[in-house]
Design a protein around this motif. Sequence first.
Motif, short mmCIF file in Angstrom:
data_model
loop_
_atom_site.label_atom_id
_atom_site.label_comp_id
_atom_site.label_asym_id
_atom_site.label_seq_id
_atom_site.Cartn_x
_atom_site.Cartn_y
_atom_site.Cartn_z
N ARG A 71 -28.26 -52.09 5.40
CA ARG A 71 -27.58 -51.06 6.20
C ARG A 71 -28.55 -49.95 6.57
O ARG A 71 -28.54 -49.47 7.70
N ALA A 72 -29.40 -49.58 5.59
CA ALA A 72 -30.34 -48.49 5.83
C ALA A 72 -31.33 -48.87 6.92
O ALA A 72 -31.80 -48.02 7.67
N LYS A 73 -31.63 -50.16 7.02
CA LYS A 73 -32.55 -50.59 8.07
C LYS A 73 -31.91 -50.46 9.45
O LYS A 73 -32.56 -50.65 10.46
N GLY A 74 -30.60 -50.20 9.46
CA GLY A 74 -29.92 -50.01 10.73
C GLY A 74 -29.35 -51.28 11.33
O GLY A 74 -29.06 -51.33 12.52
N LEU A 75 -29.19 -52.31 10.51
CA LEU A 75 -28.58 -53.53 11.04
C LEU A 75 -27.12 -53.28 11.38
O LEU A 75 -26.47 -52.45 10.77
N ARG A 76 -26.64 -54.01 12.36
CA ARG A 76 -25.24 -53.87 12.73
C ARG A 76 -24.36 -54.30 11.57
O ARG A 76 -24.68 -55.26 10.87
N PRO A 77 -23.23 -53.60 11.36
CA PRO A 77 -22.34 -53.94 10.23
C PRO A 77 -21.93 -55.40 10.24
O PRO A 77 -21.85 -56.04 9.20
N ALA A 78 -21.68 -55.93 11.43
CA ALA A 78 -21.24 -57.32 11.51
C ALA A 78 -22.30 -58.25 10.95
O ALA A 78 -22.00 -59.23 10.27
N ARG A 79 -23.55 -57.91 11.22
CA ARG A 79 -24.64 -58.76 10.74
C ARG A 79 -24.78 -58.64 9.22
O ARG A 79 -24.97 -59.63 8.52
N VAL A 80 -24.64 -57.41 8.74
CA VAL A 80 -24.75 -57.20 7.29
C VAL A 80 -23.64 -57.96 6.58
O VAL A 80 -23.87 -58.73 5.64
N ASN A 81 -22.39 -57.75 7.06
CA ASN A 81 -21.26 -58.37 6.39
C ASN A 81 -21.29 -59.88 6.52
O ASN A 81 -21.07 -60.61 5.57
N GLY A 82 -21.56 -60.33 7.74
CA GLY A 82 -21.48 -61.76 8.00
C GLY A 82 -22.63 -62.52 7.40
O GLY A 82 -22.43 -63.54 6.73
N LEU A 83 -23.84 -62.03 7.60
CA LEU A 83 -25.00 -62.82 7.22
C LEU A 83 -25.42 -62.53 5.79
O LEU A 83 -25.46 -63.40 4.93
N HIS A 84 -25.70 -61.26 5.50
CA HIS A 84 -26.26 -60.94 4.19
C HIS A 84 -25.23 -61.09 3.08
O HIS A 84 -25.50 -61.67 2.05
N ALA A 85 -24.04 -60.55 3.31
CA ALA A 85 -23.06 -60.51 2.23
C ALA A 85 -22.35 -61.85 2.07
O ALA A 85 -22.32 -62.43 0.98
N LEU A 86 -21.82 -62.36 3.17
CA LEU A 86 -20.99 -63.56 3.06
C LEU A 86 -21.76 -64.73 2.46
O LEU A 86 -21.25 -65.47 1.64
N ARG A 87 -23.05 -64.83 2.87
CA ARG A 87 -23.82 -65.98 2.38
C ARG A 87 -23.91 -65.97 0.86
O ARG A 87 -23.83 -66.99 0.22
N ASN A 88 -24.07 -64.80 0.29
CA ASN A 88 -24.17 -64.72 -1.16
C ASN A 88 -22.82 -64.76 -1.85
O ASN A 88 -22.73 -65.12 -3.02
N ALA A 89 -21.79 -64.37 -1.10
CA ALA A 89 -20.45 -64.41 -1.70
C ALA A 89 -19.90 -65.82 -1.69
O ALA A 89 -18.90 -66.12 -2.34
N MET A 90 -20.56 -66.70 -0.94
CA MET A 90 -20.02 -68.05 -0.76
C MET A 90 -20.02 -68.89 -2.03
O MET A 90 -19.19 -69.78 -2.18
N ILE A 91 -20.96 -68.63 -2.94
CA ILE A 91 -21.10 -69.53 -4.10
C ILE A 91 -19.79 -69.64 -4.89
O ILE A 91 -19.27 -70.74 -5.08
N PRO A 92 -19.23 -68.51 -5.35
CA PRO A 92 -17.98 -68.65 -6.09
C PRO A 92 -16.85 -69.21 -5.22
O PRO A 92 -15.98 -69.92 -5.72
N VAL A 93 -16.89 -68.90 -3.93
CA VAL A 93 -15.81 -69.38 -3.06
C VAL A 93 -15.86 -70.90 -2.94
O VAL A 93 -14.84 -71.59 -3.06
#
Lengths: 335, 302
Positions: A238-260
């Motif tokens: 976020r601090a790098k200024g990435l768009r929220p959609a990119r942060v949520n979709g790419l960075h977060a979701l990919r790592n949240a996928m394991i338990p899912v």
Amino acid sequence: MLRYILARLITFVPTFVGVTLISFAFIRVLPGDPIIVMAGERGMTQERYDELVQRFGFDQPLYLQFWDYLTGVVQGDLGRSFITNRPVWDEFFTLFPATLELSICAIIFATLIGLPAGVIAAVYRGKFFDRALMSTALVGYSMPIFWWALLLIIVFSGNLGWTPVSGRMSLMYFFDDVTGFMLIDSLLSGQAGAFTSAVQHLILPTIVLGTIPLAVIARQTRSAMLEVLSEDYIRTARAKGLRPARVNGLHALRNAMIPVVTVIGLSVGTLLAGAILTETIFSWPGIGKWMVDSIFRRDYPVVQGGLLLIALMVMIVNLTVDLLYGLINPKIRKR
Amino acid sequence: MADASSQIARTVPTRRPGRLSEFWRYFRENRGAVMGLYVFAVFAFVAVFADLIAPYDPTAQFRQHVLQPPFWQAGGSWQFPLGTDPLGRDMLSRLIHGARFSFFVGIVVVVVAATGGVIMGLLAGFAPKWLDTLIMRLMDIILAFPTLLLALVLVAILGPSLINAMIAIALVLQPHYVRLTRASVINERTKDYVTSAKVAGAGLPRLMFVTVLPNCLAPIIVQAALSFSTAILDAAALGFLGMGAQPPTPEWGTMLAEAREFILRAWWVVTFPGLAILVTVLAINLMGDGLRDALDPKLKRS
């Protein structure tokens, strides 16, 4: 990793023997003589009875009977149905595609809606959207699906007349079984309207069977996302200024996928239990309905064999999920 | 000397809030959980006093009033507020008595499954490795079967009845307690307070039940709430399939099964029993979420 795989495989063997023992014991050890049940109300002569006792091996000691059963199972011989006299193995695999088709559709339905719902809820944590989605998910999670099925039938089949009430295909169409999947076979047959009919028959059962997995996936996705969203690397992104959609979709979701993904994998048992109710209500000719019918007909070899095959399937899927999980997450292997 | 002791006495009164009030403070924060608790309280009250609350006997048949709709629809009357079923029995009275069966199922299943599961889990946690392995393999075997299927087959063999359904469901839910208890026991066993109890000469039963068990209770209580709702759902499902309570018992699942052929003619005979199951299960699940958050902050989902 190899050690982990071996260790998991070694625990598989005693569980397999135990599952076989339980399916075996249910029929042979508990009270009630299957042969008398088989004869039904007509009864049978003593000679015929003795002949059958010998044919099924009931005159042998129990441990020998179990050994015979176990060796049979390993070779794919589960005995024959009392009613149809067809091998249980064949019956199972004739009906299995119907259950598989329904289960796959249900899990796709559950994932397509549950995953985005969980992500949205996590992103809007504590807001109206989050509350609404999670309340809905809890309702879905608490749903008695046999009642849910009846409600959907009242509305969509009864009042609106949009969907058929039972079966997999309208009687107007007839074509060969190629894959056992109606969606594919109807397309291959080239008959106009057959595919539409297959889809119409699938819709309600899919929704019913997918409801609980959908709720579980939504809840699990939300909590996994929330955990990931508080990590440092998300703040960095976020601090790098990435768009929220990119942060949520790419960075977060990919790592949240394991338990899912794990939850999706482990829902096979839930799906099969749900299939029993769903298939019974919609007269869906799969293994769930087959098991219920066999239980009512006291078709013991089928109940025994079906129970064993279903348990085996759950075990194999769980084992695969475990192994994949170990592959993704090295921490698990050490346990 | 006297001065010093009175000073100590004066500092004592600022004690920490009791365990229960602390729990309630956390629990109260979760509005859904409190709502679930209220609904559950009403459910329990109705279940206990069903005989006094219900306007009619649940099996009494009023032949002149077969399939009468609820009071707000044309043809309905306040005599039967939620209408009557195909045999002319009062829906409201049957639903009220149904609460009693569901409550009973929930209590019995949770008590049986939790007692058995906790004892086995404690055993597994403290036992030598071979016994631990044996117990856990056994639980793996039970877990390999889809719960409803295993319960269904068990009931088919034992004979369809509500009691057998409860036995089957309790057996099927037990492994979760064993796993939970064993995991917490193994976590607690190496802690200092257990070692000191051991050094002080506590025997194995005392170590298991008095020293360690109270510290493993939080996840078990949460599990108890969750399996209460699972038990109600599964018993209703078995009843629906004709393998649970038998007609004319006013059990919610059995009522649904009886009403199935009337779904397109009389929506109320199908809607109300299912709604009763849903509301009860939902309330218990809401409560379970609240319990989890209040008892075990580590498990907190958000």
